[in-house]
Structure formats: C-alpha cells, structure tokens
Scaffold this active site. Structure first.
Site, PDB file in Angstrom:
ATOM      1  N   HIS A 123      45.502  54.228  61.830  1.00 39.56           N
ATOM      2  CA  HIS A 123      46.695  54.147  62.676  1.00 39.56           C
ATOM      3  C   HIS A 123      46.325  53.823  64.115  1.00 39.56           C
ATOM      4  CE1 HIS A 123      46.242  58.279  64.423  1.00 39.56           C
ATOM      5  NE2 HIS A 123      45.828  58.628  63.210  1.00 39.56           N
TER       6      HIS A 123
ATOM      7  N   ASP B  80      48.110  54.550  66.955  1.00 39.45           N
ATOM      8  CA  ASP B  80      48.562  55.444  68.018  1.00 39.45           C
ATOM      9  C   ASP B  80      47.610  56.614  68.188  1.00 39.45           C
ATOM     10  OD1 ASP B  80      49.532  56.395  65.450  1.00 39.45           O
ATOM     11  OD2 ASP B  80      50.639  57.932  66.577  1.00 39.45           O
TER      12      ASP B  80
ATOM     13  N   ASP C 119      40.661  59.692  67.060  1.00 35.32           N
ATOM     14  CA  ASP C 119      41.679  59.775  66.019  1.00 35.32           C
ATOM     15  C   ASP C 119      42.887  58.964  66.494  1.00 35.32           C
ATOM     16  OD1 ASP C 119      43.592  60.460  64.139  1.00 35.32           O
ATOM     17  OD2 ASP C 119      43.793  62.536  64.805  1.00 35.32           O
TER      18      ASP C 119
ATOM     19  N   GLU D  29      51.583  57.388  63.675  1.00 33.52           N
ATOM     20  CA  GLU D  29      51.225  58.394  62.663  1.00 33.52           C
ATOM     21  C   GLU D  29      51.380  59.798  63.211  1.00 33.52           C
ATOM     22  OE1 GLU D  29      48.272  61.180  60.681  1.00 33.52           O
ATOM     23  OE2 GLU D  29      48.386  60.497  62.756  1.00 33.52           O
ATOM     24  N   GLU D  30      51.028  59.975  64.485  1.00 35.21           N
ATOM     25  CA  GLU D  30      50.955  61.314  65.059  1.00 35.21           C
ATOM     26  C   GLU D  30      52.322  61.952  65.294  1.00 35.21           C
ATOM     27  OE1 GLU D  30      48.277  62.765  65.094  1.00 35.21           O
ATOM     28  OE2 GLU D  30      46.612  61.397  65.483  1.00 35.21           O
TER      29      GLU D  30
ATOM     30  N   ASP E  78      40.555  58.001  58.481  1.00 36.35           N
ATOM     31  CA  ASP E  78      41.258  58.941  59.368  1.00 36.35           C
ATOM     32  C   ASP E  78      40.836  60.370  59.089  1.00 36.35           C
ATOM     33  OD1 ASP E  78      42.942  59.839  61.347  1.00 36.35           O
ATOM     34  OD2 ASP E  78      44.761  59.735  60.145  1.00 36.35           O
TER      35      ASP E  78
ATOM     36  N   HIS F 166      43.014  65.680  69.622  1.00 34.51           N
ATOM     37  CA  HIS F 166      44.341  65.961  70.183  1.00 34.51           C
ATOM     38  C   HIS F 166      44.278  66.830  71.439  1.00 34.51           C
ATOM     39  CE1 HIS F 166      46.328  65.290  65.948  1.00 34.51           C
ATOM     40  NE2 HIS F 166      45.531  64.297  66.315  1.00 34.51           N
TER      41      HIS F 166
END
Length: 482
Positions: free
Chosen positions: A76, A78, A115, A145-146, A169, A455
């Site tokens: 992904h 994003d 990520d 995705e997030e 991922d 994150h």
C-alpha cells in the site's frame, strides 16, 4: 549519523528516498500515485489507475519466464503520519527528513512510513530493472490501507489475472504470514432512563493500563479498562446504593482501552460503606493485576452533584451489560499453536442522554468464527432491548492447507538462510483479507523486513533486513517459473 545515499541495496533505498520525498499520508496519496504512473509510462508499461488512486502495473515475464503463471506483488502507498510535539514538519506537504545509523533508517521526529513504503520501493525497483528474472507480474499499489483498507475495498479485481499474491506488508523478517483475521465493527446502544439525582457524587477513574493492539495483543493479558470499571462498579453496588450519571472510556475500535471513567451518585446513607468497599476493591485489583498491569491506577474523587442520573433499573442494566458482554479472546486456532482465532474488543464506551453506546471490533481468522461472535453479541444486546448495527465488514484470509506459493517460499528461504521460516497467522487485518474476497481460491503469502515501532515517530527499519528481504524476494521470483 550515516550517509543515507550509500545504503545497500542502493536502488531500493534510492526509490525509498524518492517515496519519502513525496507526501503520502492516508487520504493524501494522489502525488505518489501520480509518480508511480509516471514511471510506468516512462518504461512503456501497461497500467491501470482507478479513482481511489490504486495503480496496477503489468510487467511481462523476463526471458525464460514469459509463459509462467503471473504473480501479484502487493503493497500500500499510504503511511500513518505522526510526529513529535517539537517537529515542524508539515506531513501534508513536506518531504520526510531521513536519517540512519549503522543499523536502522528512520525519520527526523516523524513516522518513517516503512509500513508500507518498503513494498513500494521493492516494486518500483523491479519495475525499473529489467535484469531481474521474474514471471509475468502485476504490481498492485493500493491506497489508504491505514484508514480502513479503502483502496483494496474499491479495487476492481477483474483487472487482475491470477490468484497468486505476494503481499509485502509484514514487519518481522523470517516470518511468512499465511492467514489473517476478518473483521466487522459493531455499534451497540442500550436505552437508559434518567431521574433527578441526590446524595454525594464521585468520579471513578481507571488509568495507567497498557492498552494495545486489539488483534495482535488481545491474548497478552492486557486489561480492558471499560470491562474493569464495569467489574468495579458491579462489586461496589453489592455493598452500597448508588446510580450512574455518566460512564465512558476508550478512544478507538481497534485499541484495547487503557482508561475509563464514571460519575456516580452515592446515596447519603451509603457513602461510608461505599468508600470502604472501594478501598477494599482497589487493594484487591492492584494485587491481582500487579504483574500484567503494574501502572494501574484506580482513584475516587468527590465531584459536583449532576442534575440527573440513571434511574435504578438503567443503572442495573448498564452494570449487567459491562459485566456480561463478551470481550477478548473467544476461541483459539485449531491449525496454528497459540494463535487466537476469534476475539472481540470493546474499544469505546460513551454515555448519551438516553443511552449508553458501546463500540466493538470483532475479528476471526475463520468465517464461521466471525459469524458465531456476531450472533453472540447481537443476541445479548437485543435481549437488553438495545440496538446493534454492523459496518465495515471484511472477510478473513483463511489458512490454506495446500499452497504451492507457500511451499516455494519456504524452500527458497531455507536455501538462503539455512533454516526454515516461521509460518504463522496474525489476528489482525491485512489487505490479503480483502483480496481473498475478490480472488477465487487465492494463494497468498505475506512477508517483509524488520520494522520497529511502526505508526510512531520512533519508527525504525533495519537496513540489513531490507537487503536480505530484497535478495529473498528476487530469489522467490526466480523460482516461480511455472
């Protein structure tokens, strides 16, 4: 600090640096999608871009692989945007400032976006380097995705021509993920009636719990603050007369709540016994949770008496709900040792004027398990004359007993590393779960390099692991001649 321009593999990290120069937080992926399209056009690659900023780039097989079965490489585009309080980075518009030391690459006071920027970097490198042997490839770059796997949900899978998927991922090298949980969110509302309050008001607070990820950490003994405050109030009402004025806790569906609060109105003739019972409970619970929750804090504080509180019946119903509503691990996997199969997390509790609202995320690595917990929660809430609404439903990526792709990836790993990888499932969502609902009989494996503290502004990605996983990916593609 090291020189990020000299990191190996050079082409992979050069593409990663380009990605990090383009703002690409969730909901802000258009520029990175534009860049991927520009590279496909520059290389005369066929591609499809949709309105959600998903991009599929089609690569012919290299010499000797032209008639092999295609493979989807997927990641992904994003990233989660977060920064420290003293950072002046505008993550909506600015490039990331990349740093490195001898071991890791990271960003200055912001998230790194390893990520899933590393997947995008790997795929761009393959797209740009025709010397890498590979079967026909469909490079699937998904968006957002997030924030709910929005891109994968919107994807038209008719544009894909194979059911073999390598998802990049995962965040622990040496682990091949072969199943992930499906999920559904539930919003439950229980009606309450109010009356004029009297007595002495107290605020009850539970803080200091560890919280955590409601999928991967649901079986680690972390205490749900909402459930704990429900247990405490159920204990106290056996000794003293009180009514609830307000009760709330948690912030996210998918996070184990680490705080919960209640405002209660204690009858004047019950105050002394209430305080003694509370002292006893606090001592008991801190002793019980000393190992798993060493920072647990339970406190009582006098507060101003509110105008209204729940009536007696509504107080009893609220306490019954919090004590008895299912939460946490429900069943374990019959296929993978020590793996949670089905769980649910009560992530948020709110009080509105005429109701309490509970927000759940239900997960299962098996479709039957998800349906069972949906029915269990539904029947409980409806028994209490409450309402329940389900949303954001996505299927499980179920464990596949026979997997040609998994067998090849295990074999290649053993040849490169001298030992077999860990083959496991995760009790959390990956885009493979969405793809599993779109691709018939999907054969998929997820892997990736070591990424730590994803994150968060403390995110780091191990440089040597990126290199090893790159060599591993190339070796896997080389072995996919059939």
């Amino acid at each position: 600090m090291g020189d990020i321009t000299k990191l190996k593999p050079f082409d992979v990290f050069e593409n990663f640096r380009i990605i990090c120069s383009i703002p690409h937080g969730s909901g802000n992926t258009e520029q990175l999608s534009d860049y991927i399209v520009s590279q496909a056009e520059k290389l005369n690659c066929e591609y499809i871009r949709d309105e959600s900023n998903n991009v599929i780039v089609f690569l012919d097989g290299t010499e000797g692989y032209k008639n092999a079965e295609p493979v989807i490489l997927q990641g992904h585009i994003d990233m989660v945007c977060d920064k420290t309080d003293d950072s002046d980075c505008d993550m909506q518009n600015d490039s990331l400032t990349l740093l490195c030391d001898e071991k890791d690459i990271f960003a200055d006071k912001t998230t790194l976006g390893g990520d899933d920027g590393i997947a995008v970097a790997y795929m761009l490198t393959i797209m740009k380097d025709s010397a890498i042997p590979h079967p026909p490839l469909e490079l699937l770059f998904t968006s957002d995705e997030e924030i709910g796997m929005i891109g994968a949900r919107a994807l038209n899978a008719d544009n894909l021509h194979t059911n073999r998927v390598i998802n990049i991922d995962s965040e622990v090298e040496g682990v091949l993920t072969v199943s992930c949980a499906g999920g559904v969110r539930a919003v439950c509302s229980i009606p309450v009636k109010r009356e004029k309050s009297d007595g002495q008001a107290y605020t009850v607070s539970i803080t200091g719990l560890r919280g955590g990820h409601s999928g991967t950490e649901i079986n680690t003994g972390r205490v749900n603050a909402i459930k704990l405050i429900g247990r405490m109030l159920n204990y106290l009402i056996q000794e003293a007369d009180f009514k609830i004025a307000e009760i709330y806790g948690g912030k996210k569906y998918n996070a184990i709540p680490n705080e919960a609060f209640a405002k209660i109105c204690v009858a004047s003739d019950s105050v002394e016994v209430f305080l003694k019972a509370a002292e006893k409970f606090i001592h008991m619970i801190k002793t019980e949770k000393m190992i798993n929750e060493p920072e647990l804090c339970v406190a009582l504080e006098k507060c101003e008496l509110p105008d209204e509180c729940f009536d007696c019946h509504s107080t009893q119903t609220a306490l019954l709900t919090l004590l008895q509503v299912p939460d946490g691990v429900q069943t374990m996997s019959p296929d993978i040792t020590n793996m949670v199969q089905t769980s649910l997390n009560m992530g948020i509790l709110e009080t509105k004027n005429d109701r309490i609202s509970l927000y759940f995320l239900l997960r299962s690595n098996a479709a039957a398990g998800k349906q069972a917990i949906v029915q269990k929660l539904k029947s409980f809430i409806e028994y209490l004359n409450g309402n329940i609404e389900f949303m954001s439903d996505y299927p499980a990526w179920e464990y596949r007993a026979d997997s040609t792709l998994r067998d090849i990836m295990i074999k290649v790993y053993a040849e490169l590393y001298g030992e077999e990888p860990v083959v496991t499932a995760i009790h959390a969502g990956l885009e493979c779960s969405i793809l599993a609902g779109k691709l018939s009989n999907m054969d998929a494996v997820s892997f990736g390099p070591n990424i730590y503290h994803a994150h968060t502004p403390q995110e780091r990605m191990e440089i040597a692991s990126v290199d090893r996983c790159w060599e591993y990916l190339k070796a896997v593609l080389k072995n996919l001649k059939n």
